[in-house]
Design an enzyme around this catalytic site. Structure first.
Site, PDB file in Angstrom:
ATOM      1  N   GLU A  11       0.535  -1.148   0.034  1.00 48.97           N
ATOM      2  CA  GLU A  11       0.361  -0.253   0.205  1.00 48.97           C
ATOM      3  C   GLU A  11       0.687   1.218  -0.075  1.00 48.97           C
ATOM      4  O   GLU A  11       1.980   1.622   0.561  1.00 48.97           O
ATOM      5  CB  GLU A  11      -1.177  -0.113   1.228  1.00 48.97           C
ATOM      6  CG  GLU A  11      -1.694  -1.087   1.447  1.00 48.97           C
ATOM      7  CD  GLU A  11      -2.620  -1.180   2.127  1.00 48.97           C
ATOM      8  OE1 GLU A  11      -2.760   0.181   3.736  1.00 48.97           O
ATOM      9  OE2 GLU A  11      -3.756  -2.175   2.238  1.00 48.97           O
TER      10      GLU A  11
ATOM     11  N   ALA B 231       2.290   1.311   2.980  1.00 46.90           N
ATOM     12  CA  ALA B 231       2.922   0.154   4.101  1.00 46.90           C
ATOM     13  C   ALA B 231       3.603  -0.794   2.865  1.00 46.90           C
ATOM     14  O   ALA B 231       2.623  -1.946   2.069  1.00 46.90           O
ATOM     15  CB  ALA B 231       1.379  -0.674   4.457  1.00 46.90           C
ATOM     16  N   GLY B 232       5.208  -0.683   2.727  1.00 46.20           N
ATOM     17  CA  GLY B 232       5.170  -1.681   2.019  1.00 46.20           C
ATOM     18  C   GLY B 232       6.339  -2.351   2.370  1.00 46.20           C
ATOM     19  O   GLY B 232       5.852  -3.509   2.949  1.00 46.20           O
TER      20      GLY B 232
ATOM     21  N   THR C 215       2.188  -6.505  -9.320  1.00 49.17           N
ATOM     22  CA  THR C 215       2.059  -6.408 -10.834  1.00 49.17           C
ATOM     23  C   THR C 215       1.340  -7.138 -11.657  1.00 49.17           C
ATOM     24  O   THR C 215       0.812  -8.096 -10.959  1.00 49.17           O
ATOM     25  CB  THR C 215       3.197  -7.804 -10.443  1.00 49.17           C
ATOM     26  OG1 THR C 215       4.404  -6.755  -9.742  1.00 49.17           O
ATOM     27  CG2 THR C 215       3.871  -8.226 -11.831  1.00 49.17           C
TER      28      THR C 215
ATOM     29  N   GLN D 237      29.680  -1.695 -18.670  1.00 50.74           N
ATOM     30  CA  GLN D 237      31.305  -0.395 -18.978  1.00 50.74           C
ATOM     31  C   GLN D 237      32.352  -1.173 -19.878  1.00 50.74           C
ATOM     32  O   GLN D 237      32.537  -1.082 -20.493  1.00 50.74           O
ATOM     33  CB  GLN D 237      31.965  -0.959 -17.653  1.00 50.74           C
ATOM     34  CG  GLN D 237      33.909   0.209 -17.056  1.00 50.74           C
ATOM     35  CD  GLN D 237      33.259   0.951 -17.156  1.00 50.74           C
ATOM     36  OE1 GLN D 237      32.526   1.956 -17.180  1.00 50.74           O
ATOM     37  NE2 GLN D 237      34.324   2.074 -17.122  1.00 50.74           N
TER      38      GLN D 237
ATOM     39  N   GLY E 244      31.746  -0.194 -23.142  1.00 47.19           N
ATOM     40  CA  GLY E 244      31.974   0.956 -22.968  1.00 47.19           C
ATOM     41  C   GLY E 244      30.706   2.418 -23.830  1.00 47.19           C
ATOM     42  O   GLY E 244      29.512   1.644 -23.371  1.00 47.19           O
TER      43      GLY E 244
ATOM     44  N   GLU F  55       9.758  -7.248  -3.289  1.00 49.37           N
ATOM     45  CA  GLU F  55       9.667  -8.723  -2.127  1.00 49.37           C
ATOM     46  C   GLU F  55      10.896  -8.580  -0.589  1.00 49.37           C
ATOM     47  O   GLU F  55      11.599  -9.787  -0.660  1.00 49.37           O
ATOM     48  CB  GLU F  55       9.504  -9.901  -3.885  1.00 49.37           C
ATOM     49  CG  GLU F  55       8.788  -9.859  -4.057  1.00 49.37           C
ATOM     50  CD  GLU F  55       8.504 -11.789  -4.566  1.00 49.37           C
ATOM     51  OE1 GLU F  55       8.878 -11.884  -3.673  1.00 49.37           O
ATOM     52  OE2 GLU F  55       8.421 -11.683  -5.977  1.00 49.37           O
TER      53      GLU F  55
END
Length: 378
Positions: A126, A129-130, A157, A335, A338, A362
């Site tokens: 929420e 409320a994670g 999801t 990297q 490049g 999660e």
């Protein structure tokens, strides 16, 4: 612990690898670019029984083992992280039913989840409320043989597509709030599907807001008992974190695969950059980290399948290490490429963006460290 794969598991890995390389790899960049749910991949998984790996064998599943599911998820994520969310969410969304549901609930939903006919969603998070699940504000009030649910959820999801949702809400019992899990069909009156987020990565996996406005759910749609919701959520997340580790490992392996091939063909100073020790050391470190994460994930999945007492510790450790690892590996992949690595023409740019979320959802990696510390100090 014996991590040698069975013949069936090995065949499954090869089958999924072939499907992903031939059918999904040509679509992976387009799925990301268009931010579209890969309906064709869903149909491909259905046609080839891929979804069956997330469901217990007695309800139409493959073999019911979490390790088998993780093997499949890793092969999918190696080519397309967006597509791996189809399998990962099919597992998480159905876990409350599979782990805590009544026989009637299991027989009603799990066979259809195993075929991909319906998509489930896990509606827990929420706005306020994670990580702090106990702070949820969604409430369910009894009305005869039904419950009326009001509240909202975010970051769900496939919440915009789900045919069934496992909704967590508070129920007041003797003056105390009891977190409870409810089943709600996708066509339940009062369910309002809201904004779909535009995200940095996993852009082909929709993440939606949901609202419940006097949503009426029958009492028989409670999963477990009143007040079991917190335990249900933790059980599902302990399982789901191992699947997330598999996703991260698959994505990292895909980035390493791309980096090795690029290093063999990219010429600087008159020779392929693979000849340069600096590049060789980077590739070697990437390989070592992936292998370490994979073995930890295998160990956690084995413990889940064998119901060992140290599962929580290994689940948290697997998720923590693998999801930190995938960020390092994909960053190193960019990297190695490049300037080209920063361009969307090459897959490692997408992979680096996709990698970041795994250390967040999660259970953030800060929460995993808390869980690990708690198990050590108990």
């Amino acid at each position: 612990m014996d991590f040698r794969l069975s013949e069936e598991q090995d065949d499954l890995k090869k089958t999924i690898r072939k499907l992903m390389v031939e059918k999904v790899a040509p679509r992976a960049a387009e799925i990301d670019e268009k931010e579209e749910f890969p309906q064709d991949v869903r149909e491909l998984f259905t046609a080839n029984d891929v979804f069956s790996v997330v469901v217990p064998e007695e309800y139409g599943g493959f073999d019911g083992k979490l390790l088998t599911q993780c093997l499949a998820i890793e092969e999918v994520a190696r080519v397309c992280a967006n597509s791996s969310m189809l399998l990962g969410n099919q597992s998480l969304g159905s876990s409350p039913i599979a782990l805590w549901g009544s026989e009637e609930q299991k027989r009603k939903y799990l066979p259809r989840i195993a075929t991909g006919e319906i998509l489930p969603s896990f509606a827990l998070t929420e706005p306020g409320a994670g990580s702090d699940v106990a702070a949820m504000e969604t409430r369910a009030v009894r009305d005869g043989d039904h419950y009326i649910i009001n509240g909202s959820k975010i970051f769900i999801t496939e919440g915009n597509l789900a045919g069934v949702l496992c909704v967590f809400a508070k129920v007041a019992v003797d003056g105390r709030d009891r977190v409870t899990c409810f089943l709600a069909g996708g066509d339940t009156p009062g369910l309002v599907r809201g904004k779909v987020e535009h995200k940095m990565g996993l852009r082909g996996s929709p993440t939606a807001a949901l609202s419940f406005i006097d949503m009426r759910v029958p009492q028989e749609n409670i999963i477990g008992e009143i007040g079991d919701g917190f335990k249900i959520a933790l059980d599902c997340l302990d399982k789901g974190r191992i699947s997330v580790a598999a996703q991260a490992i698959g994505l990292a392996q895909g980035a390493l695969d791309a980096s090795v091939e690029y290093a063999k063909t990219r010429v600087q100073f008159g020779a392929p950059i693979a000849k340069q020790q600096a590049i060789q050391f980077m590739l070697a470190d990437m390989e070592a980290q992936i292998q370490a994460a994979r073995q930890l994930m295998y160990a956690a999945a084995w413990r889940y399948d064998h119901h060992t007492g140290d599962l929580v510790r290994f689940s948290a450790a697997a998720k923590l290490y693998a999801t930190d690892m995938v960020m390092r590996v994909t960053t190193d992949a960019v990297q190695i490429f490049g300037g080209y690595g920063y361009c969307r023409e090459y897959p490692v740019e997408r992979m680096m963006r996709d990698a970041k979320i795994f250390a967040i959802f999660e259970g953030t990696n800060q929460i995993q460290r808390m869980v690990l510390a708690r198990t050590l100090l108990a």
